[in-house]
Design an enzyme around this catalytic site. Structure first.
Site, short mmCIF file in Angstrom:
data_model
loop_
_atom_site.label_atom_id
_atom_site.label_comp_id
_atom_site.label_asym_id
_atom_site.label_seq_id
_atom_site.Cartn_x
_atom_site.Cartn_y
_atom_site.Cartn_z
N HIS A 14 0.85 -1.17 -0.11
CA HIS A 14 0.01 -0.11 -0.10
C HIS A 14 0.88 1.29 0.10
O HIS A 14 0.40 2.38 0.45
CB HIS A 14 -0.99 0.09 1.29
CG HIS A 14 -2.04 -0.98 1.18
ND1 HIS A 14 -3.25 -0.62 0.39
CD2 HIS A 14 -2.09 -2.42 1.71
CE1 HIS A 14 -3.85 -1.94 0.52
NE2 HIS A 14 -3.27 -2.73 1.10
N GLY A 52 -4.26 -12.18 -4.76
CA GLY A 52 -3.25 -11.22 -4.77
C GLY A 52 -1.70 -11.56 -5.17
O GLY A 52 -1.01 -10.82 -5.09
N LEU A 53 -1.91 -12.42 -6.54
CA LEU A 53 -0.80 -12.57 -7.03
C LEU A 53 -0.79 -11.75 -8.44
O LEU A 53 0.18 -11.91 -9.45
CB LEU A 53 -0.49 -13.89 -7.10
CG LEU A 53 -0.50 -14.91 -5.89
CD1 LEU A 53 -0.17 -16.49 -6.51
CD2 LEU A 53 0.72 -14.45 -4.94
N GLU A 78 -6.73 -0.40 -15.70
CA GLU A 78 -7.11 -0.85 -14.65
C GLU A 78 -7.79 0.25 -13.76
O GLU A 78 -8.83 0.10 -13.25
CB GLU A 78 -6.06 -1.60 -13.75
CG GLU A 78 -6.85 -2.46 -12.79
CD GLU A 78 -6.17 -3.72 -12.32
OE1 GLU A 78 -5.18 -4.28 -12.93
OE2 GLU A 78 -6.18 -4.39 -11.18
N ASP A 100 2.32 -3.36 -9.50
CA ASP A 100 1.76 -4.89 -10.07
C ASP A 100 2.34 -4.55 -11.69
O ASP A 100 3.16 -5.59 -12.02
CB ASP A 100 0.34 -5.13 -10.28
CG ASP A 100 -0.15 -5.19 -8.90
OD1 ASP A 100 0.67 -5.29 -7.66
OD2 ASP A 100 -1.33 -5.56 -8.67
P1 ADP Z 1 -5.41 -10.60 -8.63
O1 ADP Z 1 -4.99 -9.63 -9.63
O2 ADP Z 1 -5.14 -10.35 -7.18
O3 ADP Z 1 -5.56 -11.97 -9.07
P2 ADP Z 1 -8.05 -9.20 -9.15
O4 ADP Z 1 -9.32 -9.18 -8.50
O5 ADP Z 1 -7.25 -7.93 -9.42
O6 ADP Z 1 -7.21 -10.22 -8.40
O7 ADP Z 1 -8.15 -9.68 -10.76
C1 ADP Z 1 -8.60 -10.79 -10.84
C2 ADP Z 1 -9.60 -10.72 -12.36
O8 ADP Z 1 -8.59 -10.65 -13.59
C3 ADP Z 1 -10.47 -11.91 -12.63
O9 ADP Z 1 -11.63 -11.76 -11.71
C4 ADP Z 1 -10.93 -11.63 -13.97
O10 ADP Z 1 -11.77 -10.97 -14.41
C5 ADP Z 1 -9.20 -11.51 -14.42
N1 ADP Z 1 -8.31 -12.49 -14.98
C6 ADP Z 1 -7.52 -13.02 -14.05
N2 ADP Z 1 -6.79 -14.13 -14.63
C7 ADP Z 1 -7.71 -14.42 -15.79
C8 ADP Z 1 -7.61 -15.43 -16.66
N3 ADP Z 1 -6.81 -16.41 -16.66
N4 ADP Z 1 -8.64 -15.56 -17.59
C9 ADP Z 1 -9.57 -14.58 -17.66
N5 ADP Z 1 -9.56 -13.50 -16.68
C10 ADP Z 1 -8.87 -13.45 -15.85
MG MG Z 2 -5.27 -7.37 -9.29
#
Ligand code: ADP
Ligand code: MG
Length: 371
Positions: free
Chosen positions: A17, A107-108, A143, A155
């Site tokens: 953060h 969170g990855l 984003e 990120d």
């Molecule tokens: P994080 O970035 O921590 O994994 P986020 O909520 O920021 O979590 O982002 C996750 C979102 O990104 C998912 O809900 C989806 O909309 C999109 N996303 C991530 N990976 C994929 C994937 N392999 N295929 C399609 N959409 C994806």
């Molecule tokens: Mg994310």
């Protein structure tokens, strides 16, 4: 011609953060990645398939409108198109196939990996000649402004620029960065996924950002100075105005200022191969995130508490935005199985499903190739 791009996930070693407070962060790209296979198609229609999502999606690059409610996965691709065009790049339609090993919402940073892999593929297919740093900024804009998540720059930078066996020390104000060796010898980095999904994450995240902005303004008012971010405010200043600040804003700002100092100290410790000091800083970071910034959760605290006093653990902390997601544990390689079993036992005693584990190294960043 098919373009294949590959974007890793990332973990943040320390500096949580702090990015949107224009401070320092120290992430590494990890060895879990997301790939995009892309072929161009005539016209302005994109057709995308993502493994793990049942239905293919089609959209036109024309008339894209930022998301109002909850984003769908296809919105991340639309967001990239929208941001690229906003930056003056003219796109054409594409067929897109997504495969990923990065757990979603853990969170990855699967979201930034998706953005960068897609943007990187378009960059190559259309010869846009965008350098990795600018690509990262465009994906952040996607984003922030299209998907509606006000993420900082960490990120996208970590994923675009990551290097094997190196951590990225990034100054989020100037965007200058250096690489710090991250070779652990007999130690290793264990990711423990609490599997707690960040249901309220986005709104809480945005609220933390607003709280920090409010704190900057109030501290500036009390001190009669104009600050642009918490980056410009010292711990002494915060202590000076403690009694005037709402307690919550005092805690938020104190955490951020202390965390910035920890990042710089952690970079020094890594350079000196001093994992004991580095591990101590991880522990202090977690305590701040739990007690002052209030973004941890019982499952993440349990992981960290279970390993805290172990002789073979250097340190542990939650990583990422919080409210669930993953913790990282820096430990001796020989202790991995024992530590995992200890955490599993603690989770079982609470009646919680055991975490998922992944041993990682610092991996390379975005790659793009065409055949
Ligand atoms: P994080 O970035 O921590 O994994 P986020 O909520 O920021 O979590 O982002 C996750 C979102 O990104 C998912 O809900 C989806 O909309 C999109 N996303 C991530 N990976 C994929 C994937 N392999 N295929 C399609 N959409 C994806
Ligand atoms: Mg994310």
């Amino acid at each position: 011609m098919t373009i294949k791009s590959n974007a890793p996930g990332r973990i943040n070693l320390i500096g949580e953060h702090t990015d949107y407070n224009q401070g320092w962060v120290l992430p590494v790209a990890i060895d879990l990645s997301l790939s995009v296979n892309l072929t161009l198609r005539p016209g302005r229609i994109c057709v995308a398939t993502a493994s793990g999502f049942p239905v293919s999606q089609t959209f036109s690059i024309d008339n894209l409108q930022p998301v109002q409610g909850k984003p769908l996965w296809i919105d991340y691709l639309k967001a990239v198109c929208w941001a690229l065009e906003k930056n003056g790049f003219w796109l054409s339609g594409a067929n897109i196939l997504i495969n990923s090993e990065i757990p979603i919402g853990a969170g990855l940073s699967s979201s930034a990996a998706l953005e960068l892999a897609f943007a990187g593929a378009l960059n190559e297919a259309l010869n846009l000649s965008i350098d990795p740093q600018r690509l990262a900024l465009i994906c952040q804009q996607a984003e922030n402004e299209y998907v509606g998540v006000r993420c900082g720059i960490m990120d996208q930078f970590a994923i675009a620029l990551g290097r094997a066996d190196q951590a990225l020390l990034l100054d989020c104000l100037s965007l200058s960065y250096t690489f710090i060796p991250f070779k652990l010898n007999h130690a290793t980095l264990l990711i423990a996924d609490s599997k707690v999904k960040r249901i309220l994450g986005a709104s809480d995240y945005n609220r933390r950002r607003t709280e920090c902005e409010d704190a900057v303004e109030l501290i500036g008012n009390y001190l009669g100075r104009k600050f642009l971010s918490l980056r410009e405010i010292s711990l002494e200043d915060i202590i000076k105005v403690k009694d005037y600040l709402p307690k919550l804003l005092y805690q938020r700002s104190r955490y951020v200022v202390e965390e910035n100092a920890r990042v710089l100290a952690a970079a020094v410790a890594l350079k000196e191969n001093d994992l004991v000091s580095f591990g101590y800083l991880l522990k202090r970071s977690h305590a701040g995130l739990r007690d002052l910034y209030d973004v941890s959760c019982p499952e993440l605290d349990l992981i960290v508490d279970t390993v805290a006093a172990d002789q073979e653990v250097f340190g542990a902390r939650m990583t990422g935005a919080g409210f669930g997601g993953c913790a990282i544990i820096l430990l001796q390689q020989a202790a991995v199985d024992r530590i995992k079993a200890g955490i599993d036992q603690a989770f079982t005693m609470h009646g919680w499903a055991c975490p998922g584990y992944h041993l990682t190294t610092a991996a390379g960043g975005l790659t793009v190739e065409s055949d």
